[in-house]
Design a protein around this motif. Sequence first.
Motif, PDB file in Angstrom:
ATOM      1  N   GLU A 154       4.645  -5.192   6.811  1.00 27.27           N
ATOM      2  CA  GLU A 154       4.637  -3.853   6.216  1.00 27.27           C
ATOM      3  C   GLU A 154       3.978  -2.840   7.152  1.00 27.27           C
ATOM      4  O   GLU A 154       4.465  -1.721   7.309  1.00 27.27           O
ATOM      5  CB  GLU A 154       3.905  -3.872   4.875  1.00 27.27           C
ATOM      6  CG  GLU A 154       4.645  -4.598   3.783  1.00 27.27           C
ATOM      7  CD  GLU A 154       3.831  -4.679   2.509  1.00 27.27           C
ATOM      8  OE1 GLU A 154       2.823  -3.946   2.391  1.00 27.27           O
ATOM      9  OE2 GLU A 154       4.213  -5.462   1.627  1.00 27.27           O
ATOM     10  N   THR A 155       2.887  -3.235   7.777  1.00 26.28           N
ATOM     11  CA  THR A 155       2.174  -2.332   8.687  1.00 26.28           C
ATOM     12  C   THR A 155       3.030  -2.014   9.906  1.00 26.28           C
ATOM     13  O   THR A 155       3.054  -0.868  10.370  1.00 26.28           O
ATOM     14  CB  THR A 155       0.835  -2.961   9.122  1.00 26.28           C
ATOM     15  OG1 THR A 155       0.118  -3.399   7.968  1.00 26.28           O
ATOM     16  CG2 THR A 155      -0.015  -1.961   9.869  1.00 26.28           C
ATOM     17  N   ASP A 189       5.565   0.551   8.881  1.00 23.13           N
ATOM     18  CA  ASP A 189       4.942   1.872   8.753  1.00 23.13           C
ATOM     19  C   ASP A 189       4.646   2.478  10.126  1.00 23.13           C
ATOM     20  O   ASP A 189       4.896   3.667  10.356  1.00 23.13           O
ATOM     21  CB  ASP A 189       3.650   1.781   7.944  1.00 23.13           C
ATOM     22  CG  ASP A 189       3.908   1.521   6.470  1.00 23.13           C
ATOM     23  OD1 ASP A 189       5.049   1.770   6.015  1.00 23.13           O
ATOM     24  OD2 ASP A 189       2.981   1.071   5.777  1.00 23.13           O
ATOM     25  N   GLU A 225       5.970   5.916  11.958  1.00 24.67           N
ATOM     26  CA  GLU A 225       5.098   6.916  12.583  1.00 24.67           C
ATOM     27  C   GLU A 225       5.554   7.207  14.013  1.00 24.67           C
ATOM     28  O   GLU A 225       5.541   8.356  14.458  1.00 24.67           O
ATOM     29  CB  GLU A 225       3.645   6.439  12.594  1.00 24.67           C
ATOM     30  CG  GLU A 225       3.027   6.255  11.234  1.00 24.67           C
ATOM     31  CD  GLU A 225       2.708   7.559  10.537  1.00 24.67           C
ATOM     32  OE1 GLU A 225       2.618   8.608  11.203  1.00 24.67           O
ATOM     33  OE2 GLU A 225       2.555   7.537   9.307  1.00 24.67           O
ATOM     34  N   TYR A 256      13.600   0.623   4.336  1.00 21.34           N
ATOM     35  CA  TYR A 256      12.957   1.746   5.004  1.00 21.34           C
ATOM     36  C   TYR A 256      12.421   2.731   3.986  1.00 21.34           C
ATOM     37  O   TYR A 256      13.052   3.017   2.980  1.00 21.34           O
ATOM     38  CB  TYR A 256      13.945   2.436   5.955  1.00 21.34           C
ATOM     39  CG  TYR A 256      14.289   1.569   7.131  1.00 21.34           C
ATOM     40  CD1 TYR A 256      13.402   1.441   8.187  1.00 21.34           C
ATOM     41  CD2 TYR A 256      15.462   0.848   7.165  1.00 21.34           C
ATOM     42  CE1 TYR A 256      13.697   0.628   9.265  1.00 21.34           C
ATOM     43  CE2 TYR A 256      15.778   0.030   8.232  1.00 21.34           C
ATOM     44  CZ  TYR A 256      14.890  -0.082   9.287  1.00 21.34           C
ATOM     45  OH  TYR A 256      15.181  -0.889  10.345  1.00 21.34           O
ATOM     46  N   ARG A 257      11.257   3.225   4.268  1.00 22.25           N
ATOM     47  CA  ARG A 257      10.605   4.225   3.423  1.00 22.25           C
ATOM     48  C   ARG A 257       9.894   5.205   4.347  1.00 22.25           C
ATOM     49  O   ARG A 257       9.632   4.879   5.510  1.00 22.25           O
ATOM     50  CB  ARG A 257       9.625   3.544   2.475  1.00 22.25           C
ATOM     51  CG  ARG A 257       8.533   2.778   3.189  1.00 22.25           C
ATOM     52  CD  ARG A 257       7.679   2.000   2.190  1.00 22.25           C
ATOM     53  NE  ARG A 257       6.609   1.287   2.865  1.00 22.25           N
ATOM     54  CZ  ARG A 257       6.732   0.102   3.433  1.00 22.25           C
ATOM     55  NH1 ARG A 257       7.902  -0.519   3.422  1.00 22.25           N
ATOM     56  NH2 ARG A 257       5.722  -0.486   4.015  1.00 22.25           N
ATOM     57  N   PRO A 280       7.069   7.009   6.329  1.00 21.84           N
ATOM     58  CA  PRO A 280       5.746   6.539   6.720  1.00 21.84           C
ATOM     59  C   PRO A 280       4.659   7.271   5.934  1.00 21.84           C
ATOM     60  O   PRO A 280       4.914   8.339   5.368  1.00 21.84           O
ATOM     61  CB  PRO A 280       5.669   6.855   8.211  1.00 21.84           C
ATOM     62  CG  PRO A 280       6.780   7.772   8.503  1.00 21.84           C
ATOM     63  CD  PRO A 280       7.780   7.631   7.421  1.00 21.84           C
ATOM     64  N   PRO A 281       3.456   6.702   5.856  1.00 25.30           N
ATOM     65  CA  PRO A 281       2.394   7.290   5.026  1.00 25.30           C
ATOM     66  C   PRO A 281       2.074   8.742   5.363  1.00 25.30           C
ATOM     67  O   PRO A 281       1.837   9.548   4.466  1.00 25.30           O
ATOM     68  CB  PRO A 281       1.187   6.386   5.304  1.00 25.30           C
ATOM     69  CG  PRO A 281       1.767   5.104   5.761  1.00 25.30           C
ATOM     70  CD  PRO A 281       3.046   5.435   6.451  1.00 25.30           C
TER      71      PRO A 281
END
Length: 149
Positions: free
Chosen positions: A61-62, A65, A69, A129-130, A132-133
């Motif tokens: 997951e990281t 993300d 980024e 896909y989502r 990024p934070p």
Amino acid sequence: MALAATGMAGLRLKLDSCGLKRTQIAAPLRLRAQPLRVSMMAKRTIELKEIRGMSDELINETVVDLKGELFLMRCKKVTRQDYRVSDYKNMKKKIARMLTVKREREIERGIKPRESRKLKAKWKRSIVYRPPPSLAAILDAQKTEEDKA
């Protein structure tokens, strides 16, 4: 009697009288008076301990993300917005460290390189896909401003 030969990247190889090789860093004359900086290794060691403490799912997951980024940073570069080049480089290194730890775990489990490539391809196909934070935070801030207006 010690013979000196200059090696690559400023390393100097010395042969002792018994024929053993020793390496020394051959710094330029203007830098010899300055002490060497070794503090970065401690930071990397702490970061590696944190990464090794993560589960495989959390590492995956990281990585997703961080790759998101990186995509945002590339977009900022193309559109000539402000971004820090060092953040881009550090993020790529962090991704590489995480994938290295993931591969170390596969080696411990006895997974061979060919099987590892198959697992990696399967993992890439399963990625959802989502945003990024950082982008999600920006979008939430914009949404709250629109709600207030």
